[in-house]
Scaffold this motif. Structure first.
Motif, PDB file in Angstrom:
ATOM      1  N   LEU A 134       3.377   5.984  -2.638  1.00 18.20           N
ATOM      2  CA  LEU A 134       4.601   6.661  -3.062  1.00 18.20           C
ATOM      3  C   LEU A 134       4.688   6.727  -4.580  1.00 18.20           C
ATOM      4  O   LEU A 134       5.156   7.730  -5.139  1.00 18.20           O
ATOM      5  CB  LEU A 134       5.825   5.971  -2.459  1.00 18.20           C
ATOM      6  N   ASP A 135       4.233   5.670  -5.251  1.00 16.17           N
ATOM      7  CA  ASP A 135       4.214   5.692  -6.715  1.00 16.17           C
ATOM      8  C   ASP A 135       3.313   6.815  -7.224  1.00 16.17           C
ATOM      9  O   ASP A 135       3.646   7.485  -8.203  1.00 16.17           O
ATOM     10  CB  ASP A 135       3.738   4.352  -7.281  1.00 16.17           C
ATOM     11  N   ARG A 136       2.187   7.021  -6.562  1.00 12.53           N
ATOM     12  CA  ARG A 136       1.299   8.116  -6.964  1.00 12.53           C
ATOM     13  C   ARG A 136       2.001   9.454  -6.818  1.00 12.53           C
ATOM     14  O   ARG A 136       1.881  10.328  -7.674  1.00 12.53           O
ATOM     15  CB  ARG A 136       0.011   8.114  -6.143  1.00 12.53           C
ATOM     16  N   CYS A 184       3.932   1.499  -1.105  1.00 12.63           N
ATOM     17  CA  CYS A 184       4.535   1.593  -2.445  1.00 12.63           C
ATOM     18  C   CYS A 184       3.565   2.247  -3.426  1.00 12.63           C
ATOM     19  O   CYS A 184       3.959   3.107  -4.219  1.00 12.63           O
ATOM     20  CB  CYS A 184       4.949   0.223  -2.959  1.00 12.63           C
ATOM     21  N   GLY A 185       2.312   1.856  -3.369  1.00  7.39           N
ATOM     22  CA  GLY A 185       1.309   2.438  -4.254  1.00  7.39           C
ATOM     23  C   GLY A 185       1.138   3.937  -4.016  1.00  7.39           C
ATOM     24  O   GLY A 185       1.055   4.719  -4.968  1.00  7.39           O
ATOM     25  N   LYS A 207       0.845  -1.208   0.000  1.00 10.73           N
ATOM     26  CA  LYS A 207       0.000   0.000   0.000  1.00 10.73           C
ATOM     27  C   LYS A 207       0.877   1.253   0.000  1.00 10.73           C
ATOM     28  O   LYS A 207       0.616   2.202  -0.740  1.00 10.73           O
ATOM     29  CB  LYS A 207      -0.926  -0.017   1.213  1.00 10.73           C
ATOM     30  N   GLY A 230       5.251   9.916  -6.911  1.00 12.04           N
ATOM     31  CA  GLY A 230       6.295   9.932  -7.924  1.00 12.04           C
ATOM     32  C   GLY A 230       5.765  10.252  -9.299  1.00 12.04           C
ATOM     33  O   GLY A 230       6.367  11.026 -10.047  1.00 12.04           O
ATOM     34  N   CYS A 231       4.612   9.684  -9.637  1.00 14.49           N
ATOM     35  CA  CYS A 231       3.994   9.964 -10.939  1.00 14.49           C
ATOM     36  C   CYS A 231       3.599  11.428 -11.033  1.00 14.49           C
ATOM     37  O   CYS A 231       3.776  12.062 -12.066  1.00 14.49           O
ATOM     38  CB  CYS A 231       2.783   9.069 -11.169  1.00 14.49           C
ATOM     39  N   CYS A 244       4.995  13.896  -9.542  1.00 15.38           N
ATOM     40  CA  CYS A 244       6.224  14.689  -9.697  1.00 15.38           C
ATOM     41  C   CYS A 244       6.739  14.600 -11.126  1.00 15.38           C
ATOM     42  O   CYS A 244       7.171  15.590 -11.695  1.00 15.38           O
ATOM     43  CB  CYS A 244       7.298  14.227  -8.715  1.00 15.38           C
ATOM     44  N   GLN A 245       6.691  13.409 -11.721  1.00 12.85           N
ATOM     45  CA  GLN A 245       7.145  13.247 -13.102  1.00 12.85           C
ATOM     46  C   GLN A 245       6.263  14.038 -14.057  1.00 12.85           C
ATOM     47  O   GLN A 245       6.748  14.679 -14.967  1.00 12.85           O
ATOM     48  CB  GLN A 245       7.134  11.773 -13.501  1.00 12.85           C
ATOM     49  N   GLU A 246       4.949  13.998 -13.834  1.00 17.22           N
ATOM     50  CA  GLU A 246       4.030  14.734 -14.695  1.00 17.22           C
ATOM     51  C   GLU A 246       4.287  16.230 -14.602  1.00 17.22           C
ATOM     52  O   GLU A 246       4.296  16.927 -15.612  1.00 17.22           O
ATOM     53  CB  GLU A 246       2.581  14.421 -14.312  1.00 17.22           C
TER      54      GLU A 246
END
Length: 166
Positions: free
Chosen positions: A140-142, A137-138, A135, A144-145, A147-149
């Motif tokens: 943090l991935d959100r 990881c999910g 959970k 991270g995404c 930030c990338q966007e």
């Protein structure tokens, strides 16, 4: 005007920064107590080991490790001085350099990996169930995404064209 972050979002940010710092410090201390060099050495050796050829350009290593260029240069100098990595001239571009992991570097990476795994389990794994870790990881991935966007939006030609001139 854009809205300000909520109290909850601000609290999450503060916790994320504090926890990241505390856990990294704890892992660093565990490695130090085990007689190993800093975590950055392990990270650099891990990146070089993952490379199919065991080598990378310094700028590639810098991007993978997310550390500033001057820190990467000093780290590479230390690894080379200790015989854990070697600099190699690029055959196609004589100005270019590669950093290559040595046999001693692979051995240290392997030894440090055991201590690092133990530290991860001690400071993270033992505190979270597998479901909680997934959970997290999910979540943090959100982040991270997002930030990338944001970075892509700022650097895209359309965004640059739309930006007001100064």
């Amino acid at each position: 005007m854009k809205r300000k972050p909520s109290t909850e979002a601000t609290a999450a940010w503060i916790r994320l920064m504090r926890i990241q710092s505390r856990v990294l410090d704890a892992v660093e201390q565990d490695l130090k107590r085990a007689g190993f060099p800093p975590l950055a050495w392990y990270d650099a050796l891990a990146e070089l080991s993952r490379s199919p050829t065991g080598e990378m350009r310094p700028v590639e290593l810098e991007k993978q490790m997310l550390i500033p260029q001057y820190s990467t240069s000093r780290l590479i100098d230390r690894l080379v001085d200790e015989g854990l990595a070697a600099r190699r001239e690029c055959k196609m571009d004589k100005r270019g350099l590669f950093v290559e992991i040595t046999a001693a570097g692979r051995e240290l990476h392997k030894k440090m990996g055991c201590a690092y795994s133990t530290a991860i389990e001690k400071h993270v794994g033992s505190k979270l169930s597998d479901a909680d870790a997934a959970k997290l990881c999910g979540l943090l991935d959100r982040l991270g995404c997002a930030c990338q966007e944001a970075a892509q939006t700022v650097t895209s030609p359309a965004a640059r064209d739309a930006a007001p001139a100064r």
